[in-house]
Design an enzyme around this catalytic site. Structure first.
Site, PDB file in Angstrom:
ATOM      1  N   ASP A 176       7.031   1.397   0.185  1.00 36.57           N
ATOM      2  CA  ASP A 176       6.397   0.884   1.402  1.00 36.57           C
ATOM      3  C   ASP A 176       6.588   1.749   2.650  1.00 36.57           C
ATOM      4  O   ASP A 176       5.975   1.490   3.687  1.00 36.57           O
ATOM      5  CB  ASP A 176       6.870  -0.548   1.675  1.00 36.57           C
TER       6      ASP A 176
ATOM      7  N   HIS B  20      10.023   6.328  -6.318  1.00 38.02           N
ATOM      8  CA  HIS B  20       8.793   5.819  -6.932  1.00 38.02           C
ATOM      9  C   HIS B  20       7.554   6.111  -6.099  1.00 38.02           C
ATOM     10  O   HIS B  20       6.512   5.507  -6.307  1.00 38.02           O
ATOM     11  CB  HIS B  20       8.934   4.314  -7.206  1.00 38.02           C
TER      12      HIS B  20
ATOM     13  N   CYS C 142      -8.176  17.680  -7.762  1.00 42.52           N
ATOM     14  CA  CYS C 142      -7.908  18.855  -6.912  1.00 42.52           C
ATOM     15  C   CYS C 142      -6.586  18.760  -6.162  1.00 42.52           C
ATOM     16  O   CYS C 142      -6.178  19.714  -5.503  1.00 42.52           O
ATOM     17  CB  CYS C 142      -9.060  19.073  -5.927  1.00 42.52           C
TER      18      CYS C 142
ATOM     19  N   CYS D 187     -14.082  16.578  -4.899  1.00 44.59           N
ATOM     20  CA  CYS D 187     -14.334  17.052  -6.267  1.00 44.59           C
ATOM     21  C   CYS D 187     -14.804  15.951  -7.219  1.00 44.59           C
ATOM     22  O   CYS D 187     -15.132  16.233  -8.374  1.00 44.59           O
ATOM     23  CB  CYS D 187     -13.077  17.733  -6.822  1.00 44.59           C
TER      24      CYS D 187
HETATM   25 ZN   LIG Z   1     -10.385  16.028  -5.579  1.00 47.39          ZN
END
Ligand SMILES: [Zn+2]
Length: 249
Positions: free
Chosen positions: A103, A120, A131, A156
């Site tokens: 968080d 985490h 990308c 992308c």
């Molecule tokens: Zn991308």
């Protein structure tokens, strides 16, 4: 408060306390924990949120973005316990903070970025799995809110994912190493709001505890390693932690 004085006398001489935090430090900020009776996993099947399923099924990604949008984690504000950790740092008594939480509330409370190891990941950043582009999750949530239920990378076209660790996924590169390095150098460990049931994360405080250095556990409810604790505090973090830090300052 019972135990505070005992914990304070144990930690008073320490200058390199390692603070280890779990979901319990953020529940008072309105973020549900995972394993409690009101926890996330009481209503959502954790098997649904593996990295394999996320990559394979648009439906899993849709549910994931909906959960992010509704979880409250993105808008949550730090509570008294996060501020107390930042206060411990300012008082020069702390080596660093290793957190299982995603968080970002330690940083929002004023703990410098370099003092926090996030095992985490962090929900406030979203990564393109094609990308590698990184952007604020808030920008992606705006697209979800506008109707794109499985938004893809605008550069992308690949899958986007928050920079948090899913089940079956590796921990962020270097994070565990950095955490164990802190565990080696700490003169005590203070575990706050973790049931110490998630591995490898729980190995970090255990490494300190098993070497005989002071191990203070602050948690509502039992943990798996209460038998190793030097002192155990059963209290909400937002009450006990400010009291403990005040007693140390
Ligand atoms: Zn991308």
């Amino acid at each position: 408060m019972e135990g505070i004085a005992e914990a304070a006398s144990l930690l008073r001489a320490c200058r390199r306390i390692l603070v280890f935090t779990g979901a319990g430090i953020s529940t008072e900020s309105g973020i549900p924990d995972f394993r409690g009776p009101q926890g996330v996993w009481a209503t959502v099947d954790p098997d649904e949120f593996t990295i394999d399923r996320y990559l394979r099924y648009p439906e899993t990604r849709r549910r994931s973005w909906q959960m992010r949008m509704n979880s409250g984690a993105l808008d949550a504000v730090p509570n008294a316990a996060h501020r107390a950790v930042a206060g411990l740092w300012s008082a020069g008594k702390m080596l660093g903070c290793v957190t299982q939480n995603i968080d970002g509330l330690h940083q929002k409370a004023g703990l410098p970025e370099e003092a926090v190891v996030e095992l985490h990941g962090n929900v406030h950043t979203t990564v393109c799995l094609g990308c590698g582009d990184r952007q604020p999750t808030a920008a992606v949530i705006l697209r979800v809110d506008a109707g794109e239920d499985d938004p893809s990378c605008l550069l992308c076209g690949a899958i986007l994912k928050t920079a948090v660790v899913y089940f079956g996924e590796m921990l962020p590169a270097g994070a565990l190493e950095e955490a164990f390095d802190l565990a080696d150098r700490a003169d005590a460990v203070l575990s706050v709001g973790s049931t110490l049931t998630v591995f490898p994360a729980a190995y970090v405080p255990l490494k300190v505890a098993r070497s005989g250095r002071p191990f203070v556990i602050l948690n509502m409810g039992p943990t798996d390693f209460d038998h190793l604790a030097s002192v155990r505090l059963e209290s909400p973090a937002g009450t006990a932690l400010p009291a403990l830090v005040a007693a140390l300052a």
